[in-house]
Scaffold this active site. Structure first.
Site, PDB file in Angstrom:
ATOM      1  N   GLY A  80       0.801  -1.226   0.000  1.00 22.12           N
ATOM      2  CA  GLY A  80       0.000   0.000   0.000  1.00 22.12           C
ATOM      3  C   GLY A  80       0.829   1.269   0.000  1.00 22.12           C
ATOM      4  N   SER A 151       9.711  -6.834  -0.566  1.00 24.54           N
ATOM      5  CA  SER A 151      11.105  -7.237  -0.283  1.00 24.54           C
ATOM      6  C   SER A 151      11.556  -6.732   1.091  1.00 24.54           C
ATOM      7  CB  SER A 151      12.047  -6.750  -1.388  1.00 24.54           C
ATOM      8  OG  SER A 151      11.797  -5.428  -1.783  1.00 24.54           O
TER       9      SER A 151
END
Length: 653
Positions: A80, A151
């Site tokens: 988001g 990540s």
């Protein structure tokens, strides 16, 4: 060869995954097969094969910008944060400027290449390793690879960087640093809510730590910024790194060729009075206005011979110091001169352009060159027939052309009661910003608006809203320069267009009615590129194109079976393929006709063709001249009254 057991992999909402490795992070080599496979054989007898094509060769032949630009832009941050939005905006920016780019998105990768991976730390590591290797291949091929992945682990990101470093490729880590509470407000999938309820385990930012980058190449905060503003930070970085040539930079303010202060105007006026002069025509003054206001940017004056040749033969102009990019420019913008003018003025450093005896501009460093009129006409119009309306002007013009940089003394005004509609590209950009436009769709016309046109514009707005745009704005942009004698005059068209707006047929709140100052050339597919490029300079990113744009009947009616100079479909088809218009999406014109069954204009349906009537321009003019009314629903009544009044007051032939 050696054999290794593969562990059983679980998804992020599964606490029951088991494995044969004690460490929470397992070797990526055990994850190269689908979960559940007992063993995996890893080849050791492999040798890297060298490509015959070097990176330098790829750089010379890939895309529109010369030079190798392959690299990886790695966006990391919470779910988001805005990674994907920025990635796809950057991808569109680069591709539209002739730089090959591709966005590798986390969700997309997990539905294909990595669909056999879950969200355990080991699987996250393998996910990033695979993506890093794929991104390296993209970058090595000369593509800007744009990766948007959460990540969360620093070691994984460092692994991706090392993959590129070992291959001699550039890698840019971009930390999209959006606060957690802001990310949660953007949670359209409801993932944060499920994570807080315990439905999803190991969700980054809630129950899984996110390791913030310590030395990223760039930190971007999306909170309080538009996607375009955030993306511009990446563009600036890539410019600094030489990935994007500075010549491709978007300009917020187009350079205008007239001074902004009155004192400078007086200085130019005084200089102009001291120079030898050429008298220009009304059409040439219209071209001065086009150039001065920035419609033809990056042109800074009437074309010199090299620019003229590029336009005539390639429909483009070289841009940038190294000519690494080609701007679309399909029509010559030239100034004619007689043999006497050339003999009198060749070699001067500057000369004055006068209109009706009044100085309007100074032409710097003028360059005279011979005008091969038939070649110019044949290439631009597809015919050198002297009965073509614009061809007549060319044949009547001087034997030479003269190019040079323009310094326009002051803004061109026509004092015809319509100057308030003549908004410059910069003024239009500001207007769109005031309206909070996130999509600008331009509609050019040189004819009165009927309800079929309105239907098309209404439907375009509907489509853009369905595609996710919040505030699409219509640029209703009638052509305001010279037109042939049998076209409806500009003042009548503007009254008619205003009546359409006043009646609410088009939404006034998100429509900008303005005049495009260019002369009409009737050059079909060649000219329609110019129409689109000029609107692109004004900020439009969508362009509605109809049948036979800028077309007309052939002066020799027997030349082609349909009697027209251009194929009616070629304008739209050429626009979609034209070089240098990549940042503008071409929206094809849906054919509308009068639906007799519902007494309104509607999109034509071939399966019930008998219900439709095509009201041609000839029939419309006949109805207007004779005082007859068109079918109900064909045109807004007050708009029709204005048109009919014009035709009924024309002098009888």
């Amino acid at each position: 060869m050696f054999t290794r057991c593969a562990n059983s992999l679980g998804h992020y909402n599964n606490n029951n995954s088991t494995g044969c490795f004690a460490s929470p992070k397992i070797s990526p080599s055990s994850l190269l097969e689908k979960p559940g496979d007992a063993c995996l054989q890893v080849a050791t007898n492999v040798t890297e094969q060298k490509h015959h094509v070097t990176r330098e060769t790829r750089g010379k032949n890939l895309g529109l910008c010369r030079g190798f630009r392959g690299c990886t832009v790695w966006l990391t941050g919470l779910s988001g944060a805005g990674k994907t939005s920025i990635a796809f905006e950057l991808e569109a920016y680069l591709v539209s400027r002739g730089i090959p780019a591709y966005g590798l998105d986390g969700d997309n990768i997990r539905t294909g290449l990595n669909k056999n991976l879950g969200f355990t730390p080991a699987e996250r590591e393998e996910n990033i390793r695979r993506v890093g290797e794929v991104a390296k291949l993209f970058a090595d091929s000369g593509v800007v690879s744009i990766c948007s992945f959460v990540s969360p682990f620093a070691d994984d990101r460092e692994m991706a960087r090392k993959i590129h470093k070992d291959a001699g490729l550039k890698f840019y880590e971009i930390f999209v640093d959006t606060p957690l509470d802001v990310c949660e407000t953007r949670d359209v999938k409801g993932l944060y809510k499920k994570a807080r309820e315990g439905v999803i385990k190991g969700f980054t930012g809630i129950t899984q730590e996110y390791e913030r980058p310590q030395k990223p190449e760039l930190v971007v905060n999306t909170h309080g910024y538009t996607v375009r503003e955030s993306t511009q930070q990446l563009v600036n970085l890539l410019e600094q790194e030489g990935i994007i040539p500075r010549s491709l930079r978007d300009v917020d303010q187009l350079p205008e060729l007239y001074p902004s202060e009155s004192i400078a105007t007086e200085v130019l006026r005084h200089e102009a009075e001291s120079l030898q002069a050429i008298e220009i025509s009304t059409v040439e003054l219209q071209w001065v206005q086009v150039l001065a206001e920035g419609w033809a940017y990056p042109l800074r004056g009437f074309m010199r011979e090299d620019e003229y040749l590029q336009t005539l033969h390639f429909n483009t102009l070289q841009s940038g110091m190294d000519g690494s990019y080609r701007e679309n420019h399909s029509v010559p913008i030239v100034l004619s001169a007689t043999t006497a003018d050339k003999e009198r003025l060749e070699g001067v450093s500057s000369l004055t352009l006068k209109y009706q005896g009044k100085p309007v501009a100074i032409l710097r460093r003028p360059e005279f060159y011979y005008q091969r009129k038939e070649e110019r006409l044949a290439r631009q119009f597809g015919t050198s027939n002297p009965e073509h309306p614009y061809s007549k002007q060319v044949y009547d013009s001087g034997e030479y052309l003269v190019g040079g940089d323009l310094a326009v003394i002051e803004r061109i005004r026509w004092e015809d009661g319509l100057d308030q509609y003549r908004l410059t590209p910069n003024e239009l950009r500001r207007r769109f910003k005031e309206l909070n436009a996130d999509a600008i769709f331009a509609f050019q016309l040189r004819n009165p608006i009927h309800n079929g046109h309105a239907l098309l514009m209404q439907d375009t707005r509907r489509q853009l809203l369905e595609r996710g745009f919040k505030q699409p704005v219509l640029l209703l942009h009638p052509l305001g320069g010279w037109t042939k004698d049998d076209d409806v005059p500009l003042d009548v068209r503007m009254k008619q267009h205003q009546a359409v707006l006043d009646a609410g047929v088009l939404r006034r709140d998100d429509t900008v009615l303005a005049i495009f100052p260019s002369p009409m050339m009737y050059a079909g597919p060649t000219e329609v590129q110019w129409h689109a490029k000029a609107r692109m300079n004004a900020g439009a990113n969508f362009y509605i194109v109809g049948r036979d744009p800028a077309g007309m009947p052939h002066p020799d009616k027997k030349a082609y079976p349909d009697g027209n100079l251009y194929d009616a479909t070629h304008g739209a088809r050429v626009l979609k393929m034209a070089q240098g218009l990549d940042s503008m999406e071409i929206l094809p014109f849906r054919v509308a006709a009068y639906d007799k069954s519902s007494s309104k204009m509607d999109f034509f349906e071939p399966q019930r063709k008998d219900d439709f009537e095509f009201i041609s321009g000839t029939k419309m003019r006949t109805l207007a001249k004779t005082g007859a009314s068109p079918p109900d629903g064909f045109m807004e009544p007050e708009a029709w009254r204005i048109l009919a009044n014009y035709y009924q007051n024309l002098p009888q032939a």
